[in-house]
Design an enzyme around this catalytic site. Sequence first.
Site, PDB file in Angstrom:
ATOM      1  N   GLU A  49       9.143  -2.969   1.757  1.00  0.00           N
ATOM      2  CA  GLU A  49       8.719  -4.143   2.932  1.00  0.00           C
ATOM      3  C   GLU A  49       7.270  -4.669   2.536  1.00  0.00           C
ATOM      4  O   GLU A  49       6.577  -3.724   2.155  1.00  0.00           O
ATOM      5  CB  GLU A  49       8.289  -2.891   4.155  1.00  0.00           C
ATOM      6  CG  GLU A  49       9.846  -2.604   4.838  1.00  0.00           C
ATOM      7  CD  GLU A  49       9.232  -1.950   6.164  1.00  0.00           C
ATOM      8  OE1 GLU A  49      10.249  -1.445   6.831  1.00  0.00           O
ATOM      9  OE2 GLU A  49       8.275  -1.352   6.366  1.00  0.00           O
ATOM     10  N   ASP A  60      -1.399  -1.267  13.690  1.00  0.00           N
ATOM     11  CA  ASP A  60      -1.889  -0.530  12.585  1.00  0.00           C
ATOM     12  C   ASP A  60      -3.073   0.405  12.468  1.00  0.00           C
ATOM     13  O   ASP A  60      -3.984   0.084  12.967  1.00  0.00           O
ATOM     14  CB  ASP A  60      -1.954  -1.270  11.162  1.00  0.00           C
ATOM     15  CG  ASP A  60      -0.717  -1.996  10.859  1.00  0.00           C
ATOM     16  OD1 ASP A  60       0.331  -1.065  10.487  1.00  0.00           O
ATOM     17  OD2 ASP A  60      -0.664  -3.343  10.784  1.00  0.00           O
ATOM     18  N   TYR A 175      15.140  -0.158  12.703  1.00  0.00           N
ATOM     19  CA  TYR A 175      13.828   0.609  12.531  1.00  0.00           C
ATOM     20  C   TYR A 175      13.404   1.424  13.735  1.00  0.00           C
ATOM     21  O   TYR A 175      12.976   0.976  14.632  1.00  0.00           O
ATOM     22  CB  TYR A 175      12.840  -0.159  12.213  1.00  0.00           C
ATOM     23  CG  TYR A 175      11.520   0.132  11.552  1.00  0.00           C
ATOM     24  CD1 TYR A 175      10.733   1.363  12.206  1.00  0.00           C
ATOM     25  CD2 TYR A 175      10.865  -0.179  10.338  1.00  0.00           C
ATOM     26  CE1 TYR A 175       9.668   1.707  11.513  1.00  0.00           C
ATOM     27  CE2 TYR A 175       9.776   0.230   9.802  1.00  0.00           C
ATOM     28  CZ  TYR A 175       9.044   1.394  10.388  1.00  0.00           C
ATOM     29  OH  TYR A 175       8.050   1.898   9.760  1.00  0.00           O
TER      30      TYR A 175
END
Lengths: 269, 406
Positions: A49, A60, A175
């Site tokens: 990725e 994040d 995912y």
Amino acid sequence: MRRIGRAFAVAKVSGRAALVVFVEAGDPDLATTRRLLPALAESGADVLELGIPFSDPLADGPVIQRASERALASGTTLAAALALLAELRATGFAAPVVVFSYANPILAMGEAEFAQRAAEAGADGVLVTDLPPEEGRGFASILKSAKLDPVYLVAPTSPDERIRRAGSLSRGFLYVVSRAGITGTRAELPEGLSALVGRVRENVPRLPVAVGFGVSTSTQVRAVAAMADGVVVGSAVVTAMEEAVKDGRDPVEAGADLVRALAAATTKG
Amino acid sequence: MPEATGTRFRPPEADAQGRFGAFGGRFVPETLMAPLEELSRAYKDARRDPAFRRELDDLLKNYAGRPTPLTYAKRLSESLGGARIFLKREDLLHTGAHKINNALGQALLTVRMGKTRVIAETGAGQHGVAAATACALLGLSCVVYMGAVDVERQALNVYRMKLLGATVVPVMGGTRTLKDAINEAMRDWVASTATTHYILGSVLGPHPFPTMVRDFQSVIGREALVQSRRTLGRLPDVLVACVGGGSNAIGLFREFLPFREVEMVGVEAGGRSLAPGEHAARFGQGSIGVLHGTRTLILQDADGQVLPTHSISAGLDYPAVGPEHARLAELGRTRYVSVSDEAALAAFHRLAEAEGIIPALETAHAVAWAIAEAPRRPKSAALVVNLSGRGDKDVVSVARREGVTL
């Protein structure tokens, strides 16, 4: 079968989970990323990725925030990351690559323009953190007509209906976000993970399922490999590289060493 | 001016995805999608519940101090020699700004949803203080994220939040201002939606926040409309308000939108100059992009990276604007101008001396535009400025800027 699907299929017949490794393009600079991607692929990463740095990475944790800041400081852009990928493809680099971005850099380039340039550069899939199916329905078709695999995320908070929708839009793999939260290493895997993976499989039987967010150690990789088709590791690799730079060691070697260790843990017990 | 009876303007309503035309929406990580859906349902339900509205109205009246007056700024208007300037006095509310209207609404909603913890972001500290206040009142725990730069320039509000029992977390990432505080609040919320409500302070972020915050702030315009008719015998000619995210502006504008004869002006931070990084003028210098969960006008570079901003006022120091404002501008119903740091500072002093009212530096931007505009209009014209907050919080930083040791 396309390159991402093939990587998952090969892992499956070898009796292991595919190892998906996230790195930030341009961390700390693109020259490092150029050496890094082939090194990680050789060390056992089945799918890579390639993170595109963004000024406001709100999904994040601190590790990838810092990586993003370093990448931006070294002048990394979406266009430059794609150009780097094209260069690597020209040298014969063949591992599947998923471009992993926030929505805004892609919207700034233009969705159709991005899809064309990503495909030309040799990307295989695209995952956009903050572009859920509702906002990206048109985008998934744009990607598919450029022969790119859209990859969507599902989370513990996603009801079955959303999981099915994400599954129907995705190609290559789905995912699964292991826990409600941001990226980053955690001491423990969440308790309900195996039930979550089971629920995702019931709703999306036709796609490989990869689990990420908070997976960082060999023990965790082994546990996830037992229940899923793929394991995603990001912050742990970024941290290994960050520490190497701090200590004056080669970040590429540090990243590759960790990936080699984690790859050894992907065999399904 | 008589009230026009021609076709009325139809105020934009968000569709099911929260879109105002091309603006708005929900650009968030998947983990937040279901919680946002739940919030939309809870809000819709609360809105229809007369008991919820009664409780909120009661708090607004008996706790926050509504209705706020519409004050004629006589000395200021006469010294300018043009249009009459009226001030909608949100500065008189408990905690000193319009932010309490929204904080009380969302805190009540938090209780209704059975959540016990609140998080909030703050720039100038006014929303943080309002959220901390509402949480103290309703017995909720409260964590406020605030950019480290803002913690420094709004020290008084930081301490106020602590006195109210809130935890203030300085945010060290990015530009260390409001935008980064929102990033950090979102990061907290992704992991905590089960127990926590995020009281967003402006008409920003993913749906339903822009609509919900607007609704809670629309009380400003509902009062101002009645007050204008009573005081002027008609509607005002111009409404003016400062625009960071745009909650006080939309709060004043919303009820007047149908009446095309009422002009509406939003005032952004012109900062030091209109060079990149030196201002927060999204309408002049921005382009369409996605930030903090919504598609709107943002200040960004060609690669889609969000640009740093500057304003003398922390509350306007933000690179995006509420999506409904972007839509209203596109429809030509509202317009947006920018006012420099210097002009805002001059207006801060002028209003204090002419009217005995020290405005917040954010608010001073709207006052500055009114001061420049009034002389260009006849004495029969009426301007309503949303006096969105009081300037007590800015006294120390203005003194420091002017070399005064306190």
